[in-house]
Design a protein around this motif. Structure first.
Motif, mmCIF file in Angstrom:
data_model
loop_
_atom_site.group_PDB
_atom_site.id
_atom_site.type_symbol
_atom_site.label_atom_id
_atom_site.label_comp_id
_atom_site.label_asym_id
_atom_site.label_seq_id
_atom_site.Cartn_x
_atom_site.Cartn_y
_atom_site.Cartn_z
ATOM 1 N N ASN A 69 -18.939 -1.657 19.398
ATOM 2 C CA ASN A 69 -18.023 -0.627 18.925
ATOM 3 C C ASN A 69 -16.762 -1.185 18.285
ATOM 4 N N CYS A 70 -16.774 -2.444 17.968
ATOM 5 C CA CYS A 70 -15.595 -3.092 17.392
ATOM 6 C C CYS A 70 -15.963 -3.807 16.095
ATOM 7 N N THR A 71 -15.127 -3.618 15.076
ATOM 8 C CA THR A 71 -15.305 -4.310 13.792
ATOM 9 C C THR A 71 -14.084 -5.163 13.521
ATOM 10 N N TRP A 72 -14.302 -6.411 13.149
ATOM 11 C CA TRP A 72 -13.185 -7.270 12.773
ATOM 12 C C TRP A 72 -12.919 -7.105 11.283
ATOM 13 N N LEU A 73 -11.759 -6.584 10.955
ATOM 14 C CA LEU A 73 -11.354 -6.451 9.557
ATOM 15 C C LEU A 73 -10.788 -7.768 9.038
ATOM 16 N N LEU A 89 -6.180 -4.040 6.052
ATOM 17 C CA LEU A 89 -5.870 -2.681 6.523
ATOM 18 C C LEU A 89 -6.370 -1.610 5.553
ATOM 19 N N GLU A 90 -6.539 -1.966 4.291
ATOM 20 C CA GLU A 90 -7.043 -1.005 3.306
ATOM 21 C C GLU A 90 -8.478 -0.583 3.621
ATOM 22 N N LYS A 91 -9.189 -1.398 4.396
ATOM 23 C CA LYS A 91 -10.576 -1.093 4.766
ATOM 24 C C LYS A 91 -10.657 -0.202 6.004
ATOM 25 N N ALA A 92 -9.512 0.050 6.629
ATOM 26 C CA ALA A 92 -9.514 0.769 7.906
ATOM 27 C C ALA A 92 -9.952 2.217 7.746
ATOM 28 N N THR A 93 -10.837 2.650 8.651
ATOM 29 C CA THR A 93 -11.251 4.056 8.715
ATOM 30 C C THR A 93 -11.048 4.619 10.121
#
Length: 259
Positions: A69-73, A89-93
């Protein structure tokens, strides 16, 4: 002893199961130093990292763990710059946290005195959350850890919740922690080299090796006591060290944390 050698052989023959699939460069020297000594076998390590993690904060706990349940940006084992953080941070949803996780190392030890030696070096190098556990079958594990951490929420449901000025500040703090972490690793490696030298002498008997280790631990305790209270008399120092020696074999002294 046979059980330890069997575990060490199995561990060293196993493929690297980490997400990266290889040792972190800064941790490699320490890992190789320990694995090259008969009484030690490292089981996991992380040199320290800065992470932008999306998902539950609880899912990112622990170096080397990448949960479903975790994604490293973003992840780096070096200091970072603002542009890298803002791009990530621009990839954050979802919900994103910035984390700094310090150096961590887990070591399988042959005897309790081996773990105690390693614990003494770790604590005196700045890793004060280190500890020893003894499991079933006499398995002795030593964990090198510190509380030199950082974890700050930045966004919620993809929306940035803080100003860029605050992100600048956080990056500065995180980079300072990374730099201190690097210094501690270097200090740990150098002190470990010194501590292990008597133990690898080919001309030393087992009793001489144990005596050398005991002298090293005593010197470290004496120096620590003197640094804590420089006004205490030499007689008081000796009495305190003698009192500590009576309890040195107790795991309670070293159980500041458990694995």
């Amino acid at each position: 002893m046979a059980a330890f050698w069997r575990r060490k052989a199995q561990r060293l023959a196993r493929a690297d199961g980490s997400r990266k699939g290889a040792l972190d460069e800064r941790a490699a020297a320490v890992v190789r130093l320990l694995n090259g000594r008969a009484p030690f076998c490292t089981t996991s390590s992380c040199s320290g990292r800065l992470v932008l993690a999306q998902g539950s904060a609880a899912d990112t706990s622990g170096c080397g763990i990448h949960k479903k349940n975790c994604t490293w940006l973003m992840v780096t084992h070096e200091t970072c710059i603002k542009d890298d953080v803002m791009t990530a941070l621009e990839k954050a949803t979802g919900d994103v946290v910035l984390k700094f996780e310090p150096f961590v190392l887990h070591v399988l030890c042959q005897e309790l005195q081996d773990a105690q030696l390693l614990h003494s070096v770790a604590v005196n190098s700045g890793f004060r959350n280190s500890g020893i556990t003894v499991g079933k079958g006499g398995k002795i594990m030593m964990a090198v850890r510190s509380t030199h951490c950082l974890e700050v929420p930045l966004s919620h449901k993809g929306k940035l919740m803080v100003s860029e000025e605050y992100i600048d500040f956080l990056i500065h703090v995180a980079n300072q922690k990374m730099e201190e972490n690097i210094r501690r690793i270097d200090r740990f490696y150098k002190r470990l080299e010194v501590a292990l030298k008597p133990a690898i002498s080919t001309n030393s008997s087992p009793s001489e090796e144990m005596e050398s280790r005991s002298r090293y631990l005593h010197r470290r305790k004496r120096r620590t006591v003197q640094e804590q209270d420089p006004h205490t008399s030499p007689k008081d120092h000796r009495e305190e060290l003698e009192h500590e020696g009576d309890t040195e074999s107790s795991l309670g002294v070293f159980a500041e944390m458990t694995i």
